[in-house]
Design a protein around this motif. Sequence first.
Motif, short mmCIF file in Angstrom:
data_model
loop_
_atom_site.label_atom_id
_atom_site.label_comp_id
_atom_site.label_asym_id
_atom_site.label_seq_id
_atom_site.Cartn_x
_atom_site.Cartn_y
_atom_site.Cartn_z
N ALA A 31 0.82 -1.21 0.00
CA ALA A 31 0.00 0.00 0.00
C ALA A 31 0.86 1.27 0.00
O ALA A 31 0.53 2.24 -0.69
N ALA A 48 -5.76 5.48 -1.43
CA ALA A 48 -4.49 4.81 -1.15
C ALA A 48 -4.03 5.08 0.28
O ALA A 48 -3.49 4.19 0.94
N ALA A 51 -6.00 2.83 2.47
CA ALA A 51 -5.47 1.47 2.42
C ALA A 51 -4.25 1.33 3.34
O ALA A 51 -4.10 0.32 4.03
N MET A 55 -4.20 -1.19 6.54
CA MET A 55 -3.19 -2.24 6.68
C MET A 55 -2.34 -2.03 7.93
O MET A 55 -1.95 -3.01 8.58
N THR A 88 -11.03 -2.98 4.43
CA THR A 88 -9.80 -2.71 3.68
C THR A 88 -9.78 -3.50 2.38
O THR A 88 -9.28 -3.02 1.37
N CYS A 91 -11.80 -1.54 0.05
CA CYS A 91 -11.01 -0.39 -0.38
C CYS A 91 -10.01 -0.81 -1.47
O CYS A 91 -9.89 -0.15 -2.50
N ALA A 92 -9.33 -1.92 -1.26
CA ALA A 92 -8.35 -2.40 -2.24
C ALA A 92 -9.05 -2.81 -3.53
O ALA A 92 -8.49 -2.64 -4.63
N GLN A 97 -6.25 -3.01 -6.72
CA GLN A 97 -4.92 -3.45 -6.30
C GLN A 97 -4.97 -4.92 -5.93
O GLN A 97 -5.28 -5.30 -4.80
N LEU A 100 -2.64 -6.34 -3.10
CA LEU A 100 -3.10 -5.90 -1.79
C LEU A 100 -4.31 -6.73 -1.36
O LEU A 100 -4.40 -7.14 -0.20
#
Length: 119
Positions: A31, A48, A51, A55, A88, A91-92, A97, A100
Amino acid sequence: MPAYLSPPERAREELVANLMAVPAAIGLIIAVVAFFSPASGIEGTPGAALAILGMLALTVAALLVGRIHPGRLRTFITVMILIGGLLTLLCAWFLMQGWLMLTIVLTLALWLIFIFVAR
């Protein structure tokens, strides 16, 4: 009154929690790289940064949950790992991503193993 575990049970729970922190830490690195890399397409975006925050929270919570005695606080942190991991992951997914997302799925798989070990 907190329940105390025998040393082998405690060591098993701490090992799984530490293993849960490994993919979370790798995801944190991914991230951060995505946040600062112009080639990622999400450089400097609030998503980002979210993220990274997610994390970081998963990594700290995974390290913390294995060191706390069973009780209300540990149950709260364990549930927050699940909720934080799922949010999360969402979100990824929105950030597209894949690596991720993979680290978050691995973290949540180890969370499930932690649940079975920590009964």
